[in-house]
Design an enzyme around this catalytic site. Structure first.
Site, short mmCIF file in Angstrom:
data_model
loop_
_atom_site.label_atom_id
_atom_site.label_comp_id
_atom_site.label_asym_id
_atom_site.label_seq_id
_atom_site.Cartn_x
_atom_site.Cartn_y
_atom_site.Cartn_z
CD GLU A 103 -3.13 -0.78 0.36
OE1 GLU A 103 -3.33 0.40 0.01
OE2 GLU A 103 -3.85 -1.72 -0.01
CB CYS A 136 -1.69 7.48 1.40
SG CYS A 136 -3.20 6.73 2.01
P1 NAD Z 1 7.99 5.14 5.02
O1 NAD Z 1 8.05 4.35 3.76
O2 NAD Z 1 9.11 6.06 5.30
O3 NAD Z 1 7.90 4.15 6.29
C1 NAD Z 1 6.97 3.10 6.36
C2 NAD Z 1 7.51 1.98 7.22
O4 NAD Z 1 8.71 1.48 6.65
C3 NAD Z 1 7.83 2.40 8.64
O5 NAD Z 1 7.34 1.43 9.54
C4 NAD Z 1 9.35 2.47 8.66
O6 NAD Z 1 9.90 2.12 9.92
C5 NAD Z 1 9.75 1.46 7.62
N1 NAD Z 1 10.99 1.83 6.93
C6 NAD Z 1 11.43 3.07 6.61
N2 NAD Z 1 12.60 3.00 5.94
C7 NAD Z 1 12.90 1.69 5.83
C8 NAD Z 1 14.01 0.97 5.25
N3 NAD Z 1 15.01 1.62 4.66
N4 NAD Z 1 14.00 -0.38 5.35
C9 NAD Z 1 12.97 -1.04 5.95
N5 NAD Z 1 11.93 -0.40 6.52
C10 NAD Z 1 11.89 0.94 6.47
O7 NAD Z 1 6.59 5.90 5.01
P2 NAD Z 1 5.99 6.97 6.04
O8 NAD Z 1 6.79 8.22 6.00
O9 NAD Z 1 5.76 6.35 7.36
O10 NAD Z 1 4.56 7.22 5.38
C11 NAD Z 1 4.36 8.07 4.30
C12 NAD Z 1 4.25 7.33 2.98
O11 NAD Z 1 3.35 6.25 3.10
C13 NAD Z 1 3.66 8.20 1.90
O12 NAD Z 1 4.30 7.91 0.68
C14 NAD Z 1 2.20 7.80 1.84
O13 NAD Z 1 1.57 8.06 0.62
C15 NAD Z 1 2.32 6.33 2.11
N6 NAD Z 1 1.08 5.84 2.66
C16 NAD Z 1 0.34 4.95 1.94
C17 NAD Z 1 -0.88 4.52 2.44
C18 NAD Z 1 -1.75 3.55 1.69
O14 NAD Z 1 -2.67 3.02 2.31
N7 NAD Z 1 -1.53 3.29 0.43
C19 NAD Z 1 -1.31 4.95 3.69
C20 NAD Z 1 -0.51 5.83 4.40
C21 NAD Z 1 0.69 6.27 3.89
#
Ligand code: NAD
Length: 455
Positions: free
Chosen positions: A209, A243
């Site tokens: 997602e 998102c």
């Molecule tokens: P993110 O990708 O930075 O982090 C998401 C998760 O991944 C966190 O739990 C984090 O600890 C982990 N993570 C971060 N870097 C990592 C790495 N290098 N290796 C492994 N794990 C890692 O996202 P965010 O800043 O928490 O959220 C914002 C993003 O999420 C936006 O792009 C938004 O559009 C998207 N989003 C999508 C939905 C959906 O339902 N499609 C919902 C909410 C947010």
């Protein structure tokens, strides 16, 4: 407990059938319901401490939605679990064919920070409803909420069924090395690729997602007042850190000025008591997100808005005059800045939209059914609304998910149950009849009548 020990414990529990029966699934859903409803104020307060989101907004987006989803699963679970009979071709007569809804096993749910309870518990509902054990990794960006969810999960659940692992990149990387049976990830497209790569190493199925730039389109025949109101409603929730927020608006050139004017009035009305970050309007998550948004603002032509205050992480909802190839049109904005572009012909608009990565959502404002059909069929997007924003997520009968860069797979309601179940296909026969002609040695006569009957 070490991560490896947790997973071993959950795998054993799954093999012992601890989460499989209807009673176990129901009981786990009820436990989660109690966890959320008995602690709704504490959860909303934690989100407020993490990123200043208004308490009512958190109740609507993160508490009520989760409770609705649990109730929907409790009401329908027994039906969904039923083995599904399917037709059998004549060549296998007499026999029956059935699809059994099997849980994957031990699953990993990794969630994002911006709706921390919703994004953790919505997939969790599907996972436990489908009979899996779960390790949940919430976001380190919202330590108050993640910490509280961890404490509450320990209070309401056995860790062989559900366990929270807090942490950031290191902990998630360690989790991604474990042999889970399915991974559900919510977050950015960048990290989605890291997750999918790690999962591919062990052939673990993933549901991603992700995010992207979700357009709103305001056609010349739209009710501009209502369109602007609904677009700004979708953009100001969580200060645009959603998102599925409208990322930018493409407005028909003939209604551009009216859209800007209405937007100005509507925001003045929404926030007539002024912006109070943390009370009636969410803060930007942290200084680094604030600076990223400030950087975009600094290089943009502001049509209105533009006030920022770093000390309380406030960014005013702002309209920016934009072109398709501007910097602000390259990455997901994830904040209250709304670039507005104009278009004149439908063909050129569709071409511009198709040239961008497929978005998670699309919002179309029009009264023209032909234009509506063209956008729906000619522009790929995960899901969306006509003459509304964001509310498609609230319909649990609709799947929620992205396409291409915005993700793969979908969930919510029945789709969540399906996302965490696999169809185990079984054909059942009796020992009789057992005609000899089906076994070698084959002869030409059999081939002739086989072709006559089955070809
Ligand atoms: P993110 O990708 O930075 O982090 C998401 C998760 O991944 C966190 O739990 C984090 O600890 C982990 N993570 C971060 N870097 C990592 C790495 N290098 N290796 C492994 N794990 C890692 O996202 P965010 O800043 O928490 O959220 C914002 C993003 O999420 C936006 O792009 C938004 O559009 C998207 N989003 C999508 C939905 C959906 O339902 N499609 C919902 C909410 C947010």
């Amino acid at each position: 407990m070490k991560i490896e020990e947790i997973i071993t414990k959950q795998k054993l529990a799954f093999q012992d059938g601890v989460t499989r029966s209807f009673e176990a699934r129901k009981s786990n859903l009820e436990k989660l319901r109690a966890l959320v409803s008995e602690n709704e104020d504490a959860l909303c307060n934690a989100m407020n401490r993490d990123f200043g989101r208004p308490l009512f907004e958190s109740y609507v987006t993160d508490i009520n939605t989760v409770l609705q989803e649990i109730d929907f699963h409790l009401k329908n679970l027994q039906d969904w679990m039923e083995p599904e009979p399917v037709a059998t071709p004549m060549i296998s007569f007499p026999s029956k064919s059935v699809m059994y809804k099997q849980p994957f096993g031990a699953v990993l749910v990794i969630s994002a920070w911006n709706y921390p309870v919703y994004l953790s518990f919505m997939p969790l509902i599907g996972a436990i409803s489908a009979g899996n054990t779960v390790v949940l990794k919430p976001s380190e960006m919202v330590p108050e909420t993640s910490g509280l969810m961890n404490v509450l999960v320990q209070k309401y659940f056995d860790d062989e069924v559900l366990c929270v692992v807090e942490g950031g990149v290191d902990e998630t990387t360690e989790l991604l090395h474990q042999l889970f049976d399915k991974i559900f990830f919510t977050g950015s497209t960048r990290v989605g690729k890291i997750v999918m790569k790690a999962a591919a190493e062990q052939l673990i199925p993933v549901l991603l997602e992700l995010g992207g730039k979700s357009p709103a389109i305001v056609h010349h025949d739209a009710d501009i007042d209502v369109s602007a109101k609904r677009i700004w409603w979708g953009k100001t929730i969580n200060a645009g850190q959603t998102c599925v927020a409208p990322d930018f608006v493409a407005v028909h050139e003939s209604v551009h000025d009216e859209f800007i004017e209405k937007s100005r009035k509507i925001l003045a009305e929404f926030y007539r008591d002024d912006y109070k970050p943390g009370e009636n309007y969410a803060k930007i998550l942290n200084e680094s997100h604030f600076e990223r948004l400030q950087g975009l603002l600094d290089q943009s032509e502001i049509l209105f808005g533009g006030i920022t205050r770093k000390e309380n992480l406030f960014i005013e909802p702002t309209i920016i005059k934009a072109n398709w190839d501007d910097e602000i049109m390259k990455e997901e904005i994830f904040g209250p800045l709304l670039p507005v572009l104009t278009y004149s012909g439908s063909d050129s608009l569709i071409e511009m939209l198709r040239n961008k990565p497929s978005p998670l959502a699309l919002y179309l404002f029009t009264k023209d059914p032909e234009f509506e059909e063209r956008i729906i069929h000619e522009v790929p997007f995960g899901g969306g609304c006509v003459n509304e924003t964001i509310q498609h997520l609230g319909n649990l009968n609709l799947p929620f998910g992205g396409v291409g860069n915005s993700g793969m797979g979908a969930y919510h309601g029945r789709h969540s149950f399906d996302a965490f179940s696999r169809n185990q296909a079984v054909m059942k026969k009796a020992f009789w009849p057992d005609p000899e002609f089906r076994y070698p040695p084959y002869d030409e006569k059999v081939k002739t009548w086989f072709k006559r009957i089955f070809s």
